[in-house]
Design a protein around this motif. Structure first.
Motif, PDB file in Angstrom:
ATOM      1  N   CYS A   1      53.811 139.826  25.361  1.00 26.33           N
ATOM      2  CA  CYS A   1      53.399 139.366  24.035  1.00 26.33           C
ATOM      3  C   CYS A   1      52.010 139.857  23.650  1.00 26.33           C
ATOM      4  N   TYR A   2      51.369 140.606  24.540  1.00 29.63           N
ATOM      5  CA  TYR A   2      50.019 141.082  24.242  1.00 29.63           C
ATOM      6  C   TYR A   2      50.025 142.066  23.078  1.00 29.63           C
ATOM      7  N   ARG A   3      50.956 143.013  23.093  1.00 29.67           N
ATOM      8  CA  ARG A   3      51.080 143.961  21.984  1.00 29.67           C
ATOM      9  C   ARG A   3      52.298 143.603  21.126  1.00 29.67           C
ATOM     10  N   TYR A   4      52.168 143.875  19.843  1.00 24.62           N
ATOM     11  CA  TYR A   4      53.235 143.555  18.888  1.00 24.62           C
ATOM     12  C   TYR A   4      53.383 144.714  17.907  1.00 24.62           C
TER      13      TYR A   4
ATOM     14  N   ALA B   1      46.618 131.730  21.347  1.00 28.04           N
ATOM     15  CA  ALA B   1      46.764 131.272  19.964  1.00 28.04           C
ATOM     16  C   ALA B   1      47.143 132.425  19.040  1.00 28.04           C
ATOM     17  N   GLU B   2      46.562 133.601  19.255  1.00 25.99           N
ATOM     18  CA  GLU B   2      46.895 134.759  18.429  1.00 25.99           C
ATOM     19  C   GLU B   2      48.360 135.166  18.628  1.00 25.99           C
TER      20      GLU B   2
ATOM     21  N   LYS C   1      51.554 127.961  11.006  1.00 22.53           N
ATOM     22  CA  LYS C   1      51.718 126.517  11.204  1.00 22.53           C
ATOM     23  C   LYS C   1      51.938 126.185  12.674  1.00 22.53           C
ATOM     24  N   ASN C   2      52.786 126.956  13.331  1.00 25.13           N
ATOM     25  CA  ASN C   2      53.031 126.730  14.760  1.00 25.13           C
ATOM     26  C   ASN C   2      51.780 127.016  15.588  1.00 25.13           C
ATOM     27  N   SER C   3      50.967 127.968  15.140  1.00 25.37           N
ATOM     28  CA  SER C   3      49.745 128.283  15.879  1.00 25.37           C
ATOM     29  C   SER C   3      48.757 127.126  15.824  1.00 25.37           C
TER      30      SER C   3
ATOM     31  N   LEU D   1      45.936 133.886  30.072  1.00 25.74           N
ATOM     32  CA  LEU D   1      46.535 135.134  30.549  1.00 25.74           C
ATOM     33  C   LEU D   1      46.242 136.297  29.610  1.00 25.74           C
ATOM     34  N   LEU D   2      46.450 136.117  28.310  1.00 32.16           N
ATOM     35  CA  LEU D   2      46.258 137.210  27.362  1.00 32.16           C
ATOM     36  C   LEU D   2      44.785 137.593  27.234  1.00 32.16           C
TER      37      LEU D   2
END
Length: 336
Positions: free
Chosen positions: A82-85, A99-100, A109-111, A250-251
């Motif tokens: 999930c680090y890169r998108y 959080a990002e 909203k979920n964040s 972790l991220l």
């Protein structure tokens, strides 16, 4: 079609990388990532796992630690992607924190909801690290007092001064701006964590050999009321879960890694290695501590005074705990 998509993503990542090249220089490797992870995972809580195993017993205790180990490896490996998108290796968008990543994949909203729980976790870690450090500093004075006055001496010391002292030290270390500048602190903290873990393990093993028996029961500590047994078992599970928790940072650690190879591959290797190492020590400390003390296992092998001698070794181990928690606190402080 797939090749065209990959080419476009590579072009995008090249553009994005060039725009951020001057702002952040990433030099992290597998070894620095392992040091950060172990600093965040192996805390003085590993010394309380003997008590946790005592509540669960010889069967449930070790099984729970293995299960949490496997769960942590699986969840951390998924989070590494999930680090890169949108692509885990060449996606142009970097998620530099938990959080990002939630905001990117699940929406704003979920964040907000996730951020509440993340900050609550950071707050809990900060309180736990501060109190545990104060207890360890106090334990050094108590150890010396017991050595001079005897094990039944009224050696009592307050916590307030040590809490304030820990706070002053953290103010100084908080001047470290980010993960990219604290590799040395994590390496020192990792060495300290291995030191006091080895000491707790060695003292427990020595006691088992000296007593000539392996203590403990299959079902653990027995209580008069079933409600109390459920409460103590739940607390033990919480302690074990806490000793494996680090995914919220972790991220942030992954954002320190250089490329090539892709960050997710490096982080998966570092995460799996670090969790296996920490799980091994957790399992050994929990099981050998329970074997040494049985159902009377203290809440902490070193600060609960399951051992009194050699007092200088107890002092050194508690000093290592304090030094490790200084680094561990900063690992969580930097990401807040």
């Amino acid at each position: 079609m797939e090749e065209q998509t990959s080419t476009l993503l590579r072009d995008s990542v090249s553009s994005a990388e060039s725009s951020h090249r001057n702002s952040t220089k990433r030099t992290g490797t597998v070894w620095t990532a392992i040091a950060h992870i172990i600093t965040g995972v192996i805390g003085s809580g590993v010394l309380s796992l003997a008590w946790s195993v005592a509540q669960l017993g010889w069967i449930s205790g070790p099984i729970c630690m293995v299960v949490f180990c496997v769960m942590t490896i699986i969840s951390s490996n998924l989070l590494c992607d999930c680090y890169r998108y949108p692509h885990p290796e060449i996606g142009p968008i970097r998620n530099r924190s938990f959080a990002e990543a939630v905001r990117c994949y699940l929406g704003k909203k979920n964040s907000w909801i996730a951020e509440i729980f993340v900050q609550e976790g950071y707050y809990g870690c900060g309180v736990a690290y501060t109190i545990t450090s104060a207890i360890s500093m106090r334990a050094i004075l108590k150890s010396n007092c017991y050595h001079k006055e005897g094990h039944d001496a009224p050696c009592e010391y307050g916590d307030s001064f040590f809490i304030l002292l820990f706070g002053v030290v953290q103010i100084l270390f908080s001047q470290i701006p980010d993960f990219h500048n604290m590799e040395w602190l994590s390496i020192i903290a990792t060495i300290m964590s291995f030191s006091y873990t080895f000491i707790g393990l060695a003292l427990s093993l020595a006691k088992v050999v000296g007593d000539g028996e392996i203590k403990g029961d299959i079902s653990g500590v027995s209580t008069a009321a079933s409600v109390q047994k459920i409460w103590l078992s739940s607390q033990a599970l919480g302690d074990i879960a806490f000793s494996f928790s680090y995914n919220t940072i972790l991220l942030d650690i992954q954002d320190t890694l250089k490329t090539p190879p892709p960050e997710n591959k490096t982080m998966k290797k570092a995460s799996t290695t670090a969790i296996i190492i920490s799980s091994f020590f957790s399992l050994c400390c929990g099981c050998f501590g329970y074997a040494a003390f049985g159902n009377q296992a203290p809440g902490n092998l070193l600060t609960g005074f399951g051992f009194y001698e050699p007092y200088w070794l107890i002092d050194f181990a508690n000093a290592c705990i304090v030094l490790h928690l200084v680094g561990g606190y900063q690992v969580f402080h930097v990401v807040t």
